[in-house]
Design a protein around this motif. Structure first.
Motif, PDB file in Angstrom:
ATOM      1  N   GLN A   1       0.843  -1.186   0.000  1.00  0.00           N
ATOM      2  CA  GLN A   1       0.000   0.000   0.000  1.00  0.00           C
ATOM      3  C   GLN A   1       0.882   1.240   0.000  1.00  0.00           C
ATOM      4  O   GLN A   1       2.039   1.201   0.383  1.00  0.00           O
ATOM      5  N   ASP A   2       0.270   2.323  -0.426  1.00  0.00           N
ATOM      6  CA  ASP A   2       1.014   3.563  -0.449  1.00  0.00           C
ATOM      7  C   ASP A   2       0.029   4.702  -0.274  1.00  0.00           C
ATOM      8  O   ASP A   2      -1.119   4.605  -0.706  1.00  0.00           O
ATOM      9  N   TRP A   3       0.472   5.759   0.354  1.00  0.00           N
ATOM     10  CA  TRP A   3      -0.501   6.815   0.649  1.00  0.00           C
ATOM     11  C   TRP A   3      -1.028   7.487  -0.604  1.00  0.00           C
ATOM     12  O   TRP A   3      -2.118   8.041  -0.584  1.00  0.00           O
ATOM     13  N   VAL A   4      -0.304   7.443  -1.716  1.00  0.00           N
ATOM     14  CA  VAL A   4      -0.847   8.071  -2.929  1.00  0.00           C
ATOM     15  C   VAL A   4      -1.739   7.121  -3.721  1.00  0.00           C
ATOM     16  O   VAL A   4      -2.420   7.543  -4.644  1.00  0.00           O
ATOM     17  N   ALA A   5      -1.729   5.836  -3.387  1.00  0.00           N
ATOM     18  CA  ALA A   5      -2.575   4.875  -4.097  1.00  0.00           C
ATOM     19  C   ALA A   5      -3.948   4.850  -3.429  1.00  0.00           C
ATOM     20  O   ALA A   5      -4.091   5.307  -2.299  1.00  0.00           O
ATOM     21  N   PRO A   6      -4.963   4.305  -4.135  1.00  0.00           N
ATOM     22  CA  PRO A   6      -6.269   4.181  -3.493  1.00  0.00           C
ATOM     23  C   PRO A   6      -6.122   3.454  -2.156  1.00  0.00           C
ATOM     24  O   PRO A   6      -5.324   2.525  -2.029  1.00  0.00           O
ATOM     25  N   ALA A   7      -6.895   3.873  -1.172  1.00  0.00           N
ATOM     26  CA  ALA A   7      -6.733   3.353   0.186  1.00  0.00           C
ATOM     27  C   ALA A   7      -6.843   1.833   0.208  1.00  0.00           C
ATOM     28  O   ALA A   7      -7.678   1.250  -0.484  1.00  0.00           O
ATOM     29  N   ALA A   8      -5.992   1.216   0.974  1.00  0.00           N
ATOM     30  CA  ALA A   8      -5.995  -0.230   1.217  1.00  0.00           C
ATOM     31  C   ALA A   8      -5.705  -1.053  -0.032  1.00  0.00           C
ATOM     32  O   ALA A   8      -5.769  -2.267  -0.006  1.00  0.00           O
ATOM     33  N   LYS A   9      -5.357  -0.400  -1.132  1.00  0.00           N
ATOM     34  CA  LYS A   9      -5.085  -1.171  -2.347  1.00  0.00           C
ATOM     35  C   LYS A   9      -3.588  -1.480  -2.424  1.00  0.00           C
ATOM     36  O   LYS A   9      -2.753  -0.585  -2.256  1.00  0.00           O
ATOM     37  N   ILE A  10      -3.287  -2.733  -2.662  1.00  0.00           N
ATOM     38  CA  ILE A  10      -1.888  -3.098  -2.830  1.00  0.00           C
ATOM     39  C   ILE A  10      -1.529  -2.879  -4.298  1.00  0.00           C
ATOM     40  O   ILE A  10      -2.246  -3.336  -5.190  1.00  0.00           O
ATOM     41  N   VAL A  11      -0.470  -2.148  -4.525  1.00  0.00           N
ATOM     42  CA  VAL A  11      -0.086  -1.843  -5.904  1.00  0.00           C
ATOM     43  C   VAL A  11       1.416  -2.020  -6.085  1.00  0.00           C
ATOM     44  O   VAL A  11       2.180  -2.035  -5.125  1.00  0.00           O
ATOM     45  N   ALA A  12       1.811  -2.140  -7.341  1.00  0.00           N
ATOM     46  CA  ALA A  12       3.229  -2.258  -7.650  1.00  0.00           C
ATOM     47  C   ALA A  12       3.915  -0.932  -7.343  1.00  0.00           C
ATOM     48  O   ALA A  12       3.373   0.139  -7.615  1.00  0.00           O
ATOM     49  N   GLN A  13       5.119  -1.029  -6.753  1.00  0.00           N
ATOM     50  CA  GLN A  13       5.864   0.165  -6.393  1.00  0.00           C
ATOM     51  C   GLN A  13       7.262   0.068  -6.956  1.00  0.00           C
ATOM     52  O   GLN A  13       7.894  -0.981  -6.882  1.00  0.00           O
ATOM     53  N   LYS A  14       7.715   1.162  -7.482  1.00  0.00           N
ATOM     54  CA  LYS A  14       9.087   1.195  -7.974  1.00  0.00           C
ATOM     55  C   LYS A  14       9.595   2.626  -7.967  1.00  0.00           C
ATOM     56  O   LYS A  14       8.834   3.556  -7.717  1.00  0.00           O
ATOM     57  N   CYS A  15      10.865   2.747  -8.251  1.00  0.00           N
ATOM     58  CA  CYS A  15      11.500   4.061  -8.295  1.00  0.00           C
ATOM     59  C   CYS A  15      10.788   4.961  -9.305  1.00  0.00           C
ATOM     60  O   CYS A  15      10.511   4.552 -10.419  1.00  0.00           O
ATOM     61  N   ASP A  16      10.514   6.199  -8.878  1.00  0.00           N
ATOM     62  CA  ASP A  16       9.893   7.158  -9.790  1.00  0.00           C
ATOM     63  C   ASP A  16      10.837   8.332 -10.053  1.00  0.00           C
ATOM     64  O   ASP A  16      10.403   9.413 -10.449  1.00  0.00           O
ATOM     65  N   ASN A  17      12.112   8.089  -9.839  1.00  0.00           N
ATOM     66  CA  ASN A  17      13.120   9.137 -10.043  1.00  0.00           C
ATOM     67  C   ASN A  17      12.827  10.386  -9.226  1.00  0.00           C
ATOM     68  O   ASN A  17      13.299  11.474  -9.552  1.00  0.00           O
ATOM     69  N   CYS A  18      12.038  10.250  -8.195  1.00  0.00           N
ATOM     70  CA  CYS A  18      11.667  11.395  -7.346  1.00  0.00           C
ATOM     71  C   CYS A  18      11.168  12.563  -8.195  1.00  0.00           C
ATOM     72  O   CYS A  18      11.578  13.716  -7.985  1.00  0.00           O
ATOM     73  N   LEU A  19      10.305  12.289  -9.151  1.00  0.00           N
ATOM     74  CA  LEU A  19       9.840  13.360 -10.037  1.00  0.00           C
ATOM     75  C   LEU A  19       9.233  14.507  -9.246  1.00  0.00           C
ATOM     76  O   LEU A  19       9.397  15.671  -9.593  1.00  0.00           O
ATOM     77  N   GLU A  20       8.538  14.135  -8.155  1.00  0.00           N
ATOM     78  CA  GLU A  20       7.918  15.182  -7.341  1.00  0.00           C
ATOM     79  C   GLU A  20       8.988  16.140  -6.800  1.00  0.00           C
ATOM     80  O   GLU A  20       8.848  17.352  -6.873  1.00  0.00           O
ATOM     81  N   ARG A  21      10.056  15.563  -6.271  1.00  0.00           N
ATOM     82  CA  ARG A  21      11.153  16.396  -5.770  1.00  0.00           C
ATOM     83  C   ARG A  21      11.784  17.187  -6.894  1.00  0.00           C
ATOM     84  O   ARG A  21      12.125  18.360  -6.743  1.00  0.00           O
ATOM     85  N   GLN A  22      11.960  16.525  -8.036  1.00  0.00           N
ATOM     86  CA  GLN A  22      12.601  17.219  -9.151  1.00  0.00           C
ATOM     87  C   GLN A  22      11.796  18.450  -9.574  1.00  0.00           C
ATOM     88  O   GLN A  22      12.371  19.469  -9.945  1.00  0.00           O
ATOM     89  N   HIS A  23      10.460  18.334  -9.505  1.00  0.00           N
ATOM     90  CA  HIS A  23       9.633  19.498  -9.837  1.00  0.00           C
ATOM     91  C   HIS A  23       9.923  20.650  -8.896  1.00  0.00           C
ATOM     92  O   HIS A  23       9.823  21.809  -9.263  1.00  0.00           O
ATOM     93  N   GLU A  24      10.280  20.311  -7.671  1.00  0.00           N
ATOM     94  CA  GLU A  24      10.591  21.350  -6.696  1.00  0.00           C
ATOM     95  C   GLU A  24      12.042  21.787  -6.785  1.00  0.00           C
ATOM     96  O   GLU A  24      12.535  22.500  -5.916  1.00  0.00           O
ATOM     97  N   GLY A  25      12.730  21.292  -7.780  1.00  0.00           N
ATOM     98  CA  GLY A  25      14.122  21.693  -7.950  1.00  0.00           C
ATOM     99  C   GLY A  25      15.099  20.893  -7.113  1.00  0.00           C
ATOM    100  O   GLY A  25      16.260  21.263  -6.983  1.00  0.00           O
ATOM    101  N   LEU A  26      14.623  19.808  -6.523  1.00  0.00           N
ATOM    102  CA  LEU A  26      15.521  18.975  -5.714  1.00  0.00           C
ATOM    103  C   LEU A  26      16.016  17.795  -6.542  1.00  0.00           C
ATOM    104  O   LEU A  26      15.384  17.406  -7.525  1.00  0.00           O
ATOM    105  N   ILE A  27      17.111  17.212  -6.126  1.00  0.00           N
ATOM    106  CA  ILE A  27      17.588  16.012  -6.802  1.00  0.00           C
ATOM    107  C   ILE A  27      16.982  14.794  -6.095  1.00  0.00           C
ATOM    108  O   ILE A  27      16.495  14.910  -4.971  1.00  0.00           O
ATOM    109  N   PRO A  28      17.007  13.632  -6.737  1.00  0.00           N
ATOM    110  CA  PRO A  28      16.436  12.454  -6.081  1.00  0.00           C
ATOM    111  C   PRO A  28      17.010  12.241  -4.683  1.00  0.00           C
ATOM    112  O   PRO A  28      18.205  12.467  -4.445  1.00  0.00           O
TER     113      PRO A  28
END
Ligand SMILES: Cc1cc2nc3c(=O)[nH]c(=O)nc-3n(C[C@H](O)[C@H](O)[C@H](O)COP(=O)(O)OP(=O)(O)OC[C@H]3O[C@@H](n4cnc5c(N)ncnc54)[C@H](O)[C@@H]3O)c2cc1C
Ligand code: SF4
Ligand code: SF4
Lengths: 626, 418, 200
Positions: free
Chosen positions: C112-139
């Motif tokens: 599970q993950d907080w950004v996924a639908p609640a209680a749903k088990i989903v595949a998780q993998k590296c996302d290159n920290c795109l969210e951070r990159q948008h904020e100008g941060l590195i992974p």
């Protein structure tokens, strides 16, 4: 291809029990090591620092990341501080153990520990004289009280020197004075080490390391030496006694009680309770043939040395012993007791008892021993163990025990030599014995269990080096069958001849890990007899499978006393090549001895023999090219 | 260039996309039985379970055919092929489609039951979207269902029907489910898990007839006379290549009934290719021709066939049977040879069980190559093992190391990255 | 385009990157609070042990073509066209693990993950920290890796740097420094020896 069990230990009992534990799906120390892998490289290199709350910090050994902690400490300082704290912890452990014995001695003198007594009066008087206590015409207990007080003085600061450090050869003491590392007090050096390694105190990596040596000396010639000598006074000075070793010492048809830890204060009482007619009778009533007390690790060594109590195994066997399903009760005191044991025992029927006010373990019942209740509590526990006998499920004791001989205190060795070290010196001079090596230390799951100890010892005796051993190393060598008179068949011709004539094994069991000081005393006696320094002698030390902080302290006091010492596992120092170089060669110029690190015992044997031959040459004795 | 593709499943779809990457001009005609936007066939069981909505099955936009400039001929079946003339006949009509390059991607048809009553309403297969919708409609009113067959589709169907609230009985001929994928020990583990989850499983059961009064299914009759009441039944006895239209032409079929292809996915007739569930390819683990009717192979074969048809030679390395499913609280991943022939001593089997983590892992080696794996739970590193099988990497490590708890790709340095 | 580059020979196995990764993918973005979240955030990269128990940071290579993407049944795995990052859409994922079977690096996990639908088990993998990159941060993993085992740079720049280092390690003169520092070599030798001895 080797099976997993064969990769983990060379011992038959270990292999078979590992297989069984695997079937029982019980986790062992090796599994946990695997789960921990990879271990943190910063920590393995000594480059992480948790000393203060500006940190934690780490230094990038590749040179691009941070090169200094928040405080500004560089790799050299951080590595030296970390090593210093390891030594302090090791010295503290040994010395606190020593203090506990002195307290018992004091209570015996004060009549507050009725079941304990002075067993070796001659030794009491001898040591008392060494401490300047008047012995002529005085009561034993009076002397004991005064000696205890004198020893307690050494833990504090007022005295400023350690009496037994005077046993070291004059030349050695001069070096200590010159370098400024003569130990001044047992607790003082440890305490000072903690102070120095506080942020903003000693930031000289060299001075930190030198103080580390002083701290270790306060253990070797102080805390540990007190522990050994007082144990002898209270419980008797060991003399050669036969015993049996390995897991085969457990008995199918008897109540098995195992003592584990380090301090003889508890285990001696357990032993007496086990021997009492009342308990033996009770055991018979319960359908057992008797009570079988066996030991593990150094508390086991203490009993083995003095009473020939059988030895079930060393450090890495402590979990496996429970896996036999044949242990009614394991009673532990302190040091090297894996906190996993309490969780493991419920898989079998074993009752786990902790006894020391300073050592608690999850899943163990805590039954605290004090000198005034010890005998009674011991009887209660033994009774409970007997009552646990009928809870036994299936048992698995897959091997036959191996005979060995223990009990080679310095007094016993000199005795075996006919009252003087001269025959040994003669044998060394004649080249029949090339030199002597202390093989000591723990087990570490990173090294195949017992492989380091047994291989190194074998190579050494094959090449006419006399081996004296202690601690888990001594147990490994006993299991390997090196400790019976017939074991001279493994020895080279010279060693075979000498040991054969004296009727002793080529590997002499000198006791527990605090008893490493017996090796110091022997080395000092040899040096004094020849009027040279310890560092001039063809001697060496080795800790092929060490793991504990105590071992770091032991290794350091060996080196500081002039004994070249080869470590198996790499200590956490490679983050500073300055530290590595000082410890492995620079120290030679400072104190006449150094460390070496060599995990492969085959190669370690070569290093040691080369060192011994070099020392022989310097003494003008016959020397070989290795 | 005239390209014709039979089938709009994932093999046909992937091929069309690959062709378009290289050839923007050529004409592509897709002839397919199902009048659908390409959709995800395996997910029809999720649809049946009620996990997803029917719209979610589509895996391409509704403009797919337009976007790729494909001429769709949907809702019609290819009747026959005339390789010599380069023509395909569609249905029994007179629609004849000429081709320069033909791809047969007609997939597979479910094996149907021959026993009396199999034609009764209420007896279904689960192969396509409309069948799934039909079962859902029947399940609205039903309470009891029977699934015949304990393979992957059978398990998924049973699980889906249970999720719909039906009482499900599974009938399997062998002693345990997933007979083609797992060995007997794993089979027993799985059987126990299914039963734990309330699925009634009858093993070694042979269906003799479907019984119904009038037009409704009422019972399934077993060979031993036992009658199992049911409102609906799903037959999941595996699939066979849908190659009927090629049966008596020059296009070579293999022993498995699939269309034999070489390493460019070309059939025995030049210019005619096949991919997906209909194709018989070289299995890298077994080293023999085999139909590996699985989604990822259909994708890869489709892409490779498309490239080759459009003129870029790409070699297809061969196929590998493999499956993963997470169902009934179990994670099951299998590939290649799971039960080597007992008599053949060139195979070596290494296995571990871990009761605490409910794990049973087994690897099969032939000489120093990994040729099969079966992972029950703890499947994270399955992809690494699978790539060892596919790439036929010589294992220099001790074989047991591949099953140690800490195994991951870093243990294989550096040969893995060669 | 800058990418996270992995240099396993520099990994010390301290697992700082795992902590940082889990924290970066937490709701609260602070280690101290992240450990109290439910579902617990988990790292997307995994430090395993190499063949001699040295550290080995294992993360998604964002392969092209990506086997996981091709194997994903519902088309939940897609490539971000701007960064080439291979991403999983948690709404579409059906938790079938087809991607785990396809990934030759074994980097996918399911939870599970907080950004996924609640209680749903989903595949998780590296996302290159795109969210951070948008904020100008590195992974996040790169930010905390102090040994340079993880860097964020153009791949040809990484290659050039490597070439320079190799050249420096073999050239004579003042600048000469070993590719792997002596202390690290000593430690690795010791570890390797342990393994050799196990097999004796
Ligand atoms: C319920 C279910 C679950 C599955 N789960 C998985 C899974 O988890 N993992 C996995 O790897 N695989 C799974 N599969 C298998 C997978 O769906 C197939 O391997 C894959 O869809 C094959 O693709 P294809 O393009 O080769 O054939 P298909 O998808 O079968 O497509 C072929 C198309 O051609 C059409 N056609 C056939 N004959 C003709 C003709 N003569 N003329 C015109 N059109 C024709 C068919 O109607 C069909 O639309 C599952 C299958 C089912 C049914
Ligand atoms: S998850 Fe695996 S297969 Fe997918 S892009 Fe990342 S490394 Fe490649
Ligand atoms: S688990 Fe999710 S991301 Fe992975 S293949 Fe299945 S649907 Fe795609």
């Amino acid at each position: 291809m080797k099976t997993k069990a064969e990769e983990r230990t060379i011992t038959k009992d270990g292999q078979l029990l590992l297989k069984k534990m695997e079937q029982d799906q019980v986790e062992t120390v090796w599994d946990r090591l695997e789960a921990q892998s990879p271990q943190c490289g910063y920590c393995e290199m000594g480059l992480s620092c948790r000393v203060c709350a500006m940190g934690p910090c780490r230094i990038d050994p590749f040179g691009e990341g941070p090169q200094r902690g928040v405080c500004g400490a560089d790799a050299d300082i951080i590595v030296a501080r970390n090593l210093g704290r390891m030594i302090a912890a090791g010295a503290a452990a040994h010395s606190d153990h020593g203090r506990d014995l002195v307290e018992v001695l004091a209570e015996v003198a004060a009549g507050k520990a009725p079941e304990y007594s002075i067993t070796d009066e001659e030794k009491l008087r001898r040591i008392a004289r060494e401490y300047g206590v008047e012995t002529e015409g005085r009561e034993v207990l009076e002397i004991a009280g005064e000696l205890a007080a004198a020893m307690q003085e050494e833990f504090g600061t007022r005295k400023g020197f350690l009496t037994m450090a005077n046993r070291a050869p004059a030349k050695r003491r001069e070096i200590w004075q010159k370098v400024g590392i003569a130990p001044r007090g047992v607790d003082r050096e440890t305490s000072e080490m903690m102070h120095r390694t506080h942020m903003g105190v000693d930031n000289g990596w060299q001075s930190l390391l030198l103080h580390g040596l002083r701290n270790a000396l306060s253990d070797g010639w102080g805390g540990s030496m007190i522990a050994t000598e007082v144990s002898d006074i209270l419980f008797g000075t060991p003399a050669p006694t036969p015993n049996m070793v390995n897991i085969g010492v457990l008995k199918e048809d008897e109540v098995n009680i195992v003592v584990h830890g380090h301090n003889p204060v508890v285990s001696e009482m357990i032993m007496r309770a086990c021997e009492s007619a009342e308990m033996v009778e009770l055991a018979r009533k319960k359908g057992a043939k008797g009570i079988n007390l066996t030991g593990l690790c150094c508390t086991g060594n203490e009993l083995l040395m003095r009473h020939g109590i059988p030895m079930a195994g060393n450090h890495l066997m402590t979990e496996l012993v429970i896996g036999t399903g044949a242990v009614e009760m394991m009673i532990v005191d302190y040091q090297c007791i894996m906190p996993s044991l309490g969780a493991l025992a419920p898989c079998y029927h074993t009752r786990m008892i902790s006894t020391s006010d300073k050592a608690r373990f999850p899943g163990m019942e805590h039954r605290e021993f004090h000198p005034d209740n010890a005998a009674e509590l011991a009887r209660t526990l033994v009774r409970e163990a007997i009552e646990n006998f009928d809870q036994r499920g299936e048992t698995y004791i897959p091997v036959e025990a191996v005979p060995s001989v223990g009990g080679f205190s310095v007094e016993a060795i000199i005795g075996a030599l006919g009252g003087t070290p001269q025959p040994l010196i003669d044998a060394i001079t004649a080249g029949k014995i090339r030199g002597a090596v202390g093989v000591v230390g723990c087990n570490n799951p990173k090294i195949k269990h017992d492989y380091g100890h047994v291989t190194l010892t074998k190579r050494l005796i094959e090449n006419d080096c006399l081996v004296v051993d202690t601690g888990c190393a001594a147990i490994a060598n006993a299991k390997a069958g090196f400790k019976v008179a017939e074991a001279i068949k493994y020895a080279g011709p010279g060693l075979q001849e000498v040991c054969g004539a004296l009727g002793i094994p080529p590997v002499l069991h000198m006791g527990s890990c605090v008893d490493n000081v017996r090796i110091l005393v022997l080395a000092a006696a040899l040096a004094n007899a020849l009027q040279v320094d310890i560092s001039d002698l063809p001697l060496a030390g080795a800790a092929p499978e060490w793991y504990s902080e105590k071992a770091v302290s032991i290794g350091s006091y060996f080196v500081a006393s002039g004994v070249y010492t080869v470590l198996g596992p790499m200590p956490p120092i490679t983050g500073s090549m300055n530290v590595v170089n000082l410890l492995t060669s620079g120290l030679n110029d400072v104190i006449g001895a150094s460390f070496a690190v060599e995990a492969d015992p085959e190669k370690a044997a070569v290093l040691i023999r080369r060192h011994i031959e070099a020392k022989r040459k310097a003494l003008g004795l016959s020397a070989l090219d290795i | 260039m005239e390209y014709v593709i039979i089938g709009n499943g994932i093999a046909g779809t992937s091929a069309a996309e690959a062709i378009r990457r290289l050839d923007r001009q050529g004409a592509i005609t897709m002839i397919a039985d199902e009048d659908e936007i390409p959709y995800c066939r395996p997910m029809i069981s999720n649809l049946l379970a009620g996990d997803i909505a029917a719209e979610r099955l589509a895996i391409r936009p509704s403009s797919f055919y337009d976007d790729l400039n494909i001429k769709p001929v949907l809702g019609r079946r290819v009747q026959s092929i005339d390789p010599a003339a380069g023509k395909v006949r569609v249905g029994d009509s007179d629609l004849i489609v000429p081709f320069d390059r033909l791809l047969i991607a007609s997939g597979a048809d479910p094996r149907i039951s021959e026993v009396p009553g199999s034609q009764l309403p209420g007896v279904f297969c689960l192969r396509n979207r409309s069948q799934a919708l039909d079962i859902m409609a029947a399940a609205e009113h039903g309470r009891k269902a029977v699934v015949v067959g304990g393979g992957l589709v059978g398990l998924k169907a049973a699980h889906a029907l249970q999720s719909r609230g039906l009482q499900v009985v599974m009938l399997i001929r062998s002693a345990h489910p997933l007979r083609l994928q797992v060995d007997a020990s794993a089979g027993r583990m799985i059987l126990a898990k299914l039963r734990e989850h309330g699925l009634q499983v009858l093993v070694e059961a042979e269906v003799a007839a479907f019984e119904g009064s009038g037009k409704v299914l009422e019972n399934i009759v077993l060979a031993d006379g036992q009658k199992i009441p049911a409102d609906l039944a799903v037959i999941a006895k595996g699939v066979a290549p849908a190659a009927g239209f090629a049966a008596d032409g020059p296009i070579g079929l293999g022993p498995g009934g699939g269309i034999v292809v070489n390493n460019t996915l070309e059939t025995t007739v030049p210019g005619i290719y096949a991919a997906g569930d209909v194709a018989e390819t070289m299995d890298v683990a077994r080293r023999e021709k085999r139909v590996n009717a699985i989604w990822p192979e259909a994708v890869e074969q489709g892409i490779a066939a498309g490239f080759n048809m459009a003129g870029r030679r790409v070699a297809y390395r061969g196929s590998l049977s493999r499956n993963v499913m997470r169902i009934y609280g179990l994670d099951i991943m299998t590939a290649g040879v799971v039960e080597p022939p007992a008599a053949d001593d060139s195979y070596e089997v290494v296995a571990v069980t871990d009761k605490h983590r409910d794990i049973y892992h087994k690897l099969v080696f032939r000489d120093d190559r990994l040729v099969g794996m079966m992972l029950i739970n703890g499947i994270e590193q399955g992809g690494v093992l699978l790539s060892l099988i596919r790439r036929e990497v010589a294992i220099v490590e001790k074989k047991e190391r591949l099953l140690e708890p800490g195994f991951q790709v870093g243990k294989l340095m550096p040969q893995y990255f060669k | 385009m800058k990418q996270v580059q992995v240099h396993p020979e520099r990994c010390l196995g301290c697992m700082q990157c795992m902590l940082a990764c889990a924290t970066a993918h937490s709701r609260t973005k602070s280690l101290f609070t992240a450990v109290g979240e439910s579902p617990l955030p988990k790292p997307r990269l995994h430090v395993g042990a190499g063949s001699h128990d040295e550290g080995f940071p294992n993360r998604c290579r964002h392969c092209d073509p990506a086997p996981c993407l091709l194997a994903c049944l519902p088309g939940a795995i897609f490539r971000d066209p701007d960064t080439g990052t291979v991403l999983v859409d948690p709404d579409l994922c059906i938790n079938c693990a087809s991607c785990a079977m396809a990934c030759p690096f074994g980097v996918l996990r399911y939870h599970q993950d907080w950004v996924a639908p609640a209680a749903k088990i989903v595949a998780q993998k590296c996302d290159n920290c795109l969210e951070r990159q948008h904020e100008g941060l590195i992974p996040a993993c790169v930010e905390v890796c102090k040994t340079g085992a993880l860097t964020f740079e153009e791949s040809d720049e990484a290659l050039r740097r490597k070439t320079r280092e190799v050249a420096r390690s073999v050239s004579m003169g003042m600048e000469e420094q070993p590719l792997i520092p002596t202390g690290v070599q000593l430690l690795r030798q010791a570890k390797k020896q342990r393994f050799e001895m196990r097999c004796r």
